[in-house]
Design an enzyme around this catalytic site. Structure first.
Site, PDB file in Angstrom:
ATOM      1  N   HIS A   7      57.273  33.991  57.625  1.00 29.74           N
ATOM      2  CA  HIS A   7      55.880  34.435  57.491  1.00 29.74           C
ATOM      3  C   HIS A   7      54.916  33.442  58.124  1.00 29.74           C
ATOM      4  O   HIS A   7      55.141  32.241  58.099  1.00 29.74           O
ATOM      5  CB  HIS A   7      55.526  34.707  56.028  1.00 29.74           C
ATOM      6  CG  HIS A   7      55.463  33.504  55.132  1.00 29.74           C
ATOM      7  ND1 HIS A   7      54.288  32.814  54.915  1.00 29.74           N
ATOM      8  CD2 HIS A   7      56.400  32.864  54.389  1.00 29.74           C
ATOM      9  CE1 HIS A   7      54.520  31.811  54.050  1.00 29.74           C
ATOM     10  NE2 HIS A   7      55.789  31.819  53.726  1.00 29.74           N
TER      11      HIS A   7
ATOM     12  N   GLU B 280      52.908  37.434  53.192  1.00 31.05           N
ATOM     13  CA  GLU B 280      54.001  37.043  52.300  1.00 31.05           C
ATOM     14  C   GLU B 280      53.469  36.387  51.038  1.00 31.05           C
ATOM     15  O   GLU B 280      53.949  36.639  49.934  1.00 31.05           O
ATOM     16  CB  GLU B 280      54.968  36.089  53.023  1.00 31.05           C
ATOM     17  CG  GLU B 280      56.297  35.896  52.296  1.00 31.05           C
ATOM     18  CD  GLU B 280      56.350  34.671  51.386  1.00 31.05           C
ATOM     19  OE1 GLU B 280      57.394  34.457  50.765  1.00 31.05           O
ATOM     20  OE2 GLU B 280      55.343  33.930  51.294  1.00 31.05           O
ATOM     21  N   GLU B 281      52.472  35.536  51.195  1.00 34.00           N
ATOM     22  CA  GLU B 281      51.930  34.830  50.030  1.00 34.00           C
ATOM     23  C   GLU B 281      51.132  35.768  49.124  1.00 34.00           C
ATOM     24  O   GLU B 281      50.795  35.426  48.011  1.00 34.00           O
ATOM     25  CB  GLU B 281      51.047  33.655  50.470  1.00 34.00           C
ATOM     26  CG  GLU B 281      51.748  32.612  51.350  1.00 34.00           C
ATOM     27  CD  GLU B 281      52.771  31.767  50.586  1.00 34.00           C
ATOM     28  OE1 GLU B 281      52.965  31.982  49.374  1.00 34.00           O
ATOM     29  OE2 GLU B 281      53.372  30.882  51.226  1.00 34.00           O
TER      30      GLU B 281
ATOM     31  N   HIS C 252      53.111  24.594  47.819  1.00 29.04           N
ATOM     32  CA  HIS C 252      51.821  25.243  47.593  1.00 29.04           C
ATOM     33  C   HIS C 252      50.680  24.276  47.317  1.00 29.04           C
ATOM     34  O   HIS C 252      49.554  24.708  47.049  1.00 29.04           O
ATOM     35  CB  HIS C 252      51.902  26.321  46.510  1.00 29.04           C
ATOM     36  CG  HIS C 252      52.627  27.547  46.982  1.00 29.04           C
ATOM     37  ND1 HIS C 252      52.617  28.739  46.307  1.00 29.04           N
ATOM     38  CD2 HIS C 252      53.392  27.768  48.087  1.00 29.04           C
ATOM     39  CE1 HIS C 252      53.339  29.642  46.964  1.00 29.04           C
ATOM     40  NE2 HIS C 252      53.827  29.067  48.052  1.00 29.04           N
TER      41      HIS C 252
HETATM   42 ZN   LIG Z   1      56.663  30.581  52.328  1.00 26.00          ZN
END
Ligand SMILES: [Zn+2]
Length: 375
Positions: free
Chosen positions: A75, A221-222, A338
């Site tokens: 991604h 994706e996130e 993250h």
């Molecule tokens: Zn990722």
């Protein structure tokens, strides 16, 4: 190493690809700048690309038509924040987009994305320490109570700068070299995956024998983990190989979770499950576990293994396309996922690239996806 490659050349290319990509903002749903950058890089390699309506970027490298086809994907979006409300005094309130760790937000520098050349820096405010009560000192402030100070004195000034409800906000794009092989910075998840696939495409193009490979750089994706679905529906691959971070567990706070070491080489996920509502995850197809185990032995690159709950990737959804896609998650160890400063190791990225090229190039018309041959 191939004879036509100088020592360190691949690693240097990966570092340049990664660091350039880390500086380009691309919140989920707003990936345009990253997509155009990657399309330009693939074009320079001689690969034409096509976007789909969701924003995924697809490039197809034709190969042996009698071998199973492969979708190699990762991604290109990143997590962040979205402007929720602009206060009369010019402060900006935000909504979370993706798994944003609230306890790591105060004092972060951010970039409010208005457009190339017009983006605005801001600071997520942290209450003055001298006014912080003893009870507040050890409490995580919920994101609803946080606000961004971007230097504006009124709501009108914010609007005049091009910022509005819905504007994307990301951690300030940044990277720093901690040691020759270790990079810290924003969105290593998953610009490192993008760098690896671009380099793998270059190397696969030089292989005379290979299956057809669709390189996909996916969106959102996130946000909801399903962006890659439309690309998989379009290319209908037999095999899907997903590239992303895998959690390094070699820090003092992670040791109980597994045995993945930063700098220990690429890793393969044998089990992922995300309980919290999605009831989804990926148990890899045994043919692919065997394929990459074999490749790692042939090229003498160690392949680390992970099995854990709490996370999942797009492969969880891609595997259900058509009559089922044989899927696997491969990745690079990464620390501090993250947060605004994630850490990876360039040697792991190089090892992952070499492993992918060796494994994929060895897929031929005799490669069986019949589960009874393995289970
Ligand atoms: Zn990722």
């Amino acid at each position: 190493m191939k004879a036509d490659q100088r020592p360190g050349e691949v690693k240097a290319r990966l570092k340049a690809l990664l660091c350039d990509l880390m500086l380009i903002p691309g919140l989920s749903g707003h990936e345009g700048r990253v997509r155009r950058h990657i399309a330009g890089l693939l074009k320079a390699l001689g690969l034409s690309t096509r976007p789909d309506r969701l924003g995924n970027l697809i490039a197809t490298l034709e190969g042996d038509q009698s071998a199973p086809s492969v979708m190699l994907f990762t991604h290109m979006d990143q997590l962040g924040l979205v402007v929720r409300k602009i206060e009369a005094g010019g402060f900006i309130r935000v909504e979370r987009l993706g798994g944003v760790p609230e306890r790591a937000l105060p004092s972060q520098e951010v970039l409010i994305c208005v457009g190339e050349g017009r983006d605005r820096p801001g600071v997520i405010a942290n209450k003055s320490h001298h006014a912080t009560t003893p009870e507040e000192k050890y409490k995580v402030v919920p994101y609803q109570d946080l606000y961004i100070d971007a230097g504006f004195a009124s709501q009108d000034e914010v609007i005049a700068a091009g910022i509005d409800i819905g504007s994307p906000v990301v951690y300030r794009p940044y990277w720093v070299e901690l040691s020759p092989d270790r990079i810290a910075g924003t969105s290593i998840d998953d610009r490192a995956g993008c760098a690896v696939i671009i380099e793998a495409a270059r190397q696969l193009m030089a292989r005379p024998k290979r299956p057809t490979v669709h390189f996909v750089f996916s969106v959102q994706e996130e946000f909801n983990l399903r962006g890659a679905l439309t690309a998989a529906q379009a290319v209908q691959p037999d095999i899907a190989i997903q590239i992303d971070l895998l959690l390094a567990t070699d820090t003092p706070d992670m040791a109980y979770r597994g045995d993945v070491r930063l700098g220990g080489g690429p890793a393969m996920s044998l089990y992922s499950f995300h309980g919290r509502g999605t009831l989804n995850g990926t148990i890899p197809h045994p043919a692919l576990v065997s394929l990459f185990d074999g490749a790692s032995r042939r090229i003498d690159i160690p392949l680390q293994r992970t099995a854990h709950t709490g996370a999942l990737t797009d492969s969880s959804y891609v595997q259900f396309v058509g009559q089922g896609v044989a899927s696997i998650d491969l990745g690079f160890p990464m620390r501090y996922s993250h947060s605004s400063l994630e850490v990876c190791d360039l040697g792991d990225l190089e090892g992952l690239t070499t492993l992918l090229v060796e494994g994929i190039a060895s897929i031929d018309d005799g490669f069986s996806l019949d589960r009874d041959d393995y289970e």
